[in-house]
Design an enzyme around this catalytic site. Structure first.
Site, PDB file in Angstrom:
ATOM      1  N   TRP A 137      77.947 113.807  74.489  1.00 47.62           N
ATOM      2  CA  TRP A 137      78.259 112.476  73.978  1.00 47.62           C
ATOM      3  C   TRP A 137      76.946 111.849  73.487  1.00 47.62           C
ATOM      4  CZ3 TRP A 137      82.628 110.653  72.471  1.00 47.62           C
ATOM      5  CH2 TRP A 137      82.725 109.288  72.153  1.00 47.62           C
TER       6      TRP A 137
ATOM      7  N   HIS B 127      67.825 111.384  86.308  1.00 45.29           N
ATOM      8  CA  HIS B 127      66.393 111.071  86.237  1.00 45.29           C
ATOM      9  C   HIS B 127      65.922 110.350  87.503  1.00 45.29           C
ATOM     10  CE1 HIS B 127      68.017 107.141  85.508  1.00 45.29           C
ATOM     11  NE2 HIS B 127      66.925 106.615  85.023  1.00 45.29           N
TER      12      HIS B 127
ATOM     13  N   ASN C  10      69.228 102.944  90.537  1.00 41.82           N
ATOM     14  CA  ASN C  10      70.665 102.625  90.466  1.00 41.82           C
ATOM     15  C   ASN C  10      71.504 103.886  90.332  1.00 41.82           C
ATOM     16  OD1 ASN C  10      70.747  99.516  90.267  1.00 41.82           O
ATOM     17  ND2 ASN C  10      69.114 100.157  88.871  1.00 41.82           N
ATOM     18  N   SER C  11      71.004 104.851  89.577  1.00 49.26           N
ATOM     19  CA  SER C  11      71.741 106.111  89.436  1.00 49.26           C
ATOM     20  C   SER C  11      71.854 106.799  90.791  1.00 49.26           C
ATOM     21  CB  SER C  11      71.048 107.034  88.428  1.00 49.26           C
ATOM     22  OG  SER C  11      71.121 106.463  87.141  1.00 49.26           O
TER      23      SER C  11
ATOM     24  N   HIS D  60      68.797  95.982  86.550  1.00 52.43           N
ATOM     25  CA  HIS D  60      68.228  94.739  87.059  1.00 52.43           C
ATOM     26  C   HIS D  60      69.249  93.607  86.943  1.00 52.43           C
ATOM     27  CE1 HIS D  60      63.838  96.007  87.209  1.00 52.43           C
ATOM     28  NE2 HIS D  60      64.474  97.064  86.722  1.00 52.43           N
TER      29      HIS D  60
ATOM     30  N   ASP E 238      63.598  88.491  89.663  1.00 51.88           N
ATOM     31  CA  ASP E 238      63.399  89.922  89.505  1.00 51.88           C
ATOM     32  C   ASP E 238      61.941  90.223  89.854  1.00 51.88           C
ATOM     33  OD1 ASP E 238      62.857  92.434  88.098  1.00 51.88           O
ATOM     34  OD2 ASP E 238      64.724  92.061  87.013  1.00 51.88           O
TER      35      ASP E 238
ATOM     36  N   GLU F 187      74.477 104.964  92.832  1.00 52.92           N
ATOM     37  CA  GLU F 187      75.831 105.234  92.307  1.00 52.92           C
ATOM     38  C   GLU F 187      76.277 106.645  92.689  1.00 52.92           C
ATOM     39  OE1 GLU F 187      75.267 104.266  88.167  1.00 52.92           O
ATOM     40  OE2 GLU F 187      74.943 102.156  88.630  1.00 52.92           O
TER      41      GLU F 187
ATOM     42  N   SER G 269      68.684 104.264  81.177  1.00 52.65           N
ATOM     43  CA  SER G 269      68.711 103.489  79.942  1.00 52.65           C
ATOM     44  C   SER G 269      67.630 103.893  78.955  1.00 52.65           C
ATOM     45  CB  SER G 269      68.596 101.996  80.257  1.00 52.65           C
ATOM     46  OG  SER G 269      67.595 101.784  81.212  1.00 52.65           O
TER      47      SER G 269
HETATM   48  O1  LIG Z   1      74.580 106.016  79.562  1.00 56.10           O
HETATM   49  C1  LIG Z   1      74.357 105.258  80.504  1.00 56.10           C
HETATM   50  C2  LIG Z   1      73.095 105.128  81.091  1.00 56.10           C
HETATM   51  C3  LIG Z   1      72.953 104.270  82.167  1.00 56.10           C
HETATM   52  N1  LIG Z   1      74.001 103.564  82.634  1.00 56.10           N
HETATM   53  C4  LIG Z   1      73.842 102.638  83.775  1.00 56.10           C
HETATM   54  O2  LIG Z   1      72.575 102.027  83.675  1.00 56.10           O
HETATM   55  C5  LIG Z   1      71.967 101.953  84.952  1.00 56.10           C
HETATM   56  C6  LIG Z   1      70.667 102.710  84.904  1.00 56.10           C
HETATM   57  O3  LIG Z   1      69.875 102.327  85.969  1.00 56.10           O
HETATM   58  P1  LIG Z   1      68.836 103.313  86.673  1.00 56.10           P
HETATM   59  O4  LIG Z   1      69.507 104.528  87.122  1.00 56.10           O
HETATM   60  O5  LIG Z   1      68.130 102.528  87.726  1.00 56.10           O
HETATM   61  O6  LIG Z   1      67.886 103.784  85.520  1.00 56.10           O
HETATM   62  P2  LIG Z   1      66.939 103.017  84.471  1.00 56.10           P
HETATM   63  O7  LIG Z   1      67.741 102.319  83.486  1.00 56.10           O
HETATM   64  O8  LIG Z   1      66.039 104.068  83.959  1.00 56.10           O
HETATM   65  O9  LIG Z   1      66.144 101.988  85.412  1.00 56.10           O
HETATM   66  C7  LIG Z   1      64.821 101.467  85.479  1.00 56.10           C
HETATM   67  O10 LIG Z   1      64.905 100.558  86.587  1.00 56.10           O
HETATM   68  C8  LIG Z   1      65.218 101.167  87.846  1.00 56.10           C
HETATM   69  C9  LIG Z   1      65.344 100.069  88.877  1.00 56.10           C
HETATM   70  O11 LIG Z   1      64.163  99.336  88.993  1.00 56.10           O
HETATM   71  C10 LIG Z   1      64.150 102.186  88.209  1.00 56.10           C
HETATM   72  O12 LIG Z   1      64.488 102.834  89.422  1.00 56.10           O
HETATM   73  C11 LIG Z   1      64.013 103.217  87.074  1.00 56.10           C
HETATM   74  O13 LIG Z   1      62.992 104.140  87.368  1.00 56.10           O
HETATM   75  C12 LIG Z   1      63.732 102.505  85.774  1.00 56.10           C
HETATM   76  O14 LIG Z   1      63.635 103.439  84.717  1.00 56.10           O
HETATM   77  C13 LIG Z   1      72.941 102.517  85.943  1.00 56.10           C
HETATM   78  O15 LIG Z   1      73.659 101.464  86.523  1.00 56.10           O
HETATM   79  C14 LIG Z   1      73.858 103.372  85.099  1.00 56.10           C
HETATM   80  O16 LIG Z   1      75.153 103.457  85.604  1.00 56.10           O
HETATM   81  C15 LIG Z   1      75.240 103.697  82.079  1.00 56.10           C
HETATM   82  O17 LIG Z   1      76.218 103.089  82.520  1.00 56.10           O
HETATM   83  N2  LIG Z   1      75.373 104.544  81.026  1.00 56.10           N
END
Ligand SMILES: O=c1ccn([C@@H]2O[C@H](COP(=O)(O)OP(=O)(O)O[C@H]3O[C@H](CO)[C@@H](O)[C@H](O)[C@H]3O)[C@@H](O)[C@H]2O)c(=O)[nH]1
Length: 467
Positions: free
Chosen positions: A340, A361, A365-366, A16, A121, A369, A281
């Site tokens: 890790w 998951h 954002n994942s 976010h 947001d 990316e 996260s």
């Molecule tokens: O070890 C880690 C884990 C995560 N990230 C970064 O953290 C972000 C994670 O974002 P996302 O993939 O969207 O997952 P969540 O953190 O789980 O995001 C929440 O927010 C998203 C956007 O609203 C929703 O799609 C998800 O379901 C919700 O769990 C990404 O940029 C990743 O690159 C890292 O760099 N390293």
């Protein structure tokens, strides 16, 4: 000429805060002479995991030279102990308690910069009414995909007319959506989270526009249906701004002299040979599920890099590997795997040539990316809207291989299923060849979208022009 003010109100979660700040940087890149950005920063929300490198990231933005600065909102206690779970409803309640402080900051900014616009947001849409009272135009920033936004807006219609819950049909989507792929909140229609989505979906409609971190080549039909107002009955849909993929590629570790250990390890692996496992996260598993994953990746025979964290309060904790992994697992897999026990720098890993697949998951954002780097995914949705995202990626877009997650059984996945899933993802079957080809195309399309003249670039300029 006096600059216009742009205020951002993100929640501090990884996908976010960074998505909104990076969007502001893109705006500043082209409009630095007329725009000044203030980020109203929450440094904590109970139950919400801060972005990895939260403070380093903010520091790097502050020293970027752009006219962007952070104003910290105070840390406050949540109203009740049961409102700390990180659900949309609990986040909203927390933000509601912050409203007097948010109001004071907005009034203060208005006194020096009368022409100010607010981007909130979508979890902070409770602020929309207050901003209206102050005469501030507000946009909502939606951090998931256009299809999820469509579902939120269409929710009242869908759940009013639909009595049988087997499958749902939404305009702009070719395939019916099975009940079991709905976001968690939508499968519990008597929950506070479900009510939250329906209520706040209406608030989004009262904004000046909805900014979505997506791009046309990925979700063209749904974006068109949103623009045509097909998900909203009885009131107009505000303008839609698909401006993604917005991805934070800055790597704070680049400032350090040493490469991160995960990257050093990847440097020693063959191109495309490593499967990467990372679950956002908040993604964690029970110890028995961790053991199943370990057995699965071990038996798959493939090389792996696994970011493993465990359930912890208020946010996941680093894993104690000796306690949670099967006996002698690390010893047996030393030559071909690295576990890790903490967060990693995901974009840097996805960018690495050694990575050939991503067990994800399906946080939005994942997904973005993964597409940006053209890495095929094996979908392992856990909570929130991830089942819906996974369904869309596998069935609608052919951009991921499906891992069979038994949602009725609490989402448990056997080691055998993990093994099969990884084998398919890292193999060369006709199915995965098509997925890889589609991912390659999306890599090109996602980059094209944000280049000068691309669909998201144009959309962002249209947004700037509307302030
Ligand atoms: O070890 C880690 C884990 C995560 N990230 C970064 O953290 C972000 C994670 O974002 P996302 O993939 O969207 O997952 P969540 O953190 O789980 O995001 C929440 O927010 C998203 C956007 O609203 C929703 O799609 C998800 O379901 C919700 O769990 C990404 O940029 C990743 O690159 C890292 O760099 N390293």
């Amino acid at each position: 000429m006096a600059k216009k003010g742009l205020v951002l109100l993100p929640i501090p979660a990884a996908g976010h805060l960074k998505a909104m700040v990076e969007t502001a940087l893109k705006l500043l890149h082209h409009h630095s002479d007329v725009l000044s950005v203030t980020v109203l920063l929450m440094n904590s929300i109970p139950g919400v995991s801060l972005a990895p490198n939260h403070h380093t990231y903010i520091h790097s933005i502050t020293s970027s030279g752009f006219d962007i600065h952070f104003e910290e909102l105070p840390l406050i206690d949540p109203p009740h102990s049961d409102e700390k779970d990180g659900s949309p409803a609990s986040i909203s309640l927390y933000i509601q308690k912050l409203l007097p402080h948010i109001n004071a900051s907005l009034s203060n900014i208005l006194s020096s910069t009368p022409s100010t616009t607010l981007i909130v947001d979508f979890f902070a849409s409770t602020v929309v009414d207050e901003a209206k009272k102050l005469g501030i135009s507000t946009y909502v920033f939606f951090t998931s995909g256009a299809a999820m936004l469509a579902l939120v807006l269409y929710g009242p219609v869908l759940f009013d007319k639909k009595k049988s819950m087997e499958v749902f049909e939404l305009p702009g989507m070719d395939e019916p959506i099975p009940y079991l792929s709905l976001p968690t909140s939508f499968t519990m229609t008597n929950s506070a989270s479900f009510s939250w989505f329906l209520y706040h979906g209406r608030r989004f409609l009262e904004t000046k526009g909805m900014i979505i971190n997506t791009f046309t080549a990925l979700e063209s039909q749904v974006i068109k249906a949103l623009e045509d107002g097909l998900y909203v009955h009885g009131s107009p849909t505000p303008p839609i701004y698909p401006i993604g993929p917005v991805i934070s590629l800055q790597n704070p570790s680049n400032e350090e002299k040493e490469q991160h250990e995960t990257i050093k390890w990847l440097d020693g692996q063959d191109p495309g040979s490593v499967v990467f496992l990372c679950f956002g996260s908040m993604g964690t598993f029970t110890v028995s599920q961790v053991k199943e994953i370990a057995h699965g990746v071990e038996r798959s025979g493939h090389r792996f890099l696994w970011s493993l964290r465990m359930t912890g309060l208020p946010v996941p904790s680093n894993a104690l590997l000796d306690e949670v992994l099967p006996e002698k697992f690390l010893e047996r897999t030393r030559d071909r795997g690295l576990v890790w026990p903490a967060t990693v720098h995901q974009t840097e890993i996805l960018a690495h040539r050694a990575v050939g697949g991503f067990v994800s998951h399906c946080g939005w954002n994942s997904i973005l990316e993964s597409l940006w780097f053209g890495v095929p995914m094996l979908s392992w949705p856990l909570y929130a809207e991830q089942h819906f995202n996974a369904y869309r990626m596998v069935k609608s877009h052919g951009l991921a291989v499906e891992l069979r997650v038994d949602r009725k059984d609490g989402g448990f996945v056997s080691g055998e299923e993990v093994e099969n899933g990884v084998r398919v993802l890292m193999g060369d079957s006709e199915e995965v060849k098509k997925v890889k080809e589609r991912c390659g195309q999306m890599k090109v399309e996602s980059r094209r979208a944000v280049e000068e003249g691309g669909s998201s670039f144009v959309s962002l300029q249209r947004l700037a022009g509307s302030f």
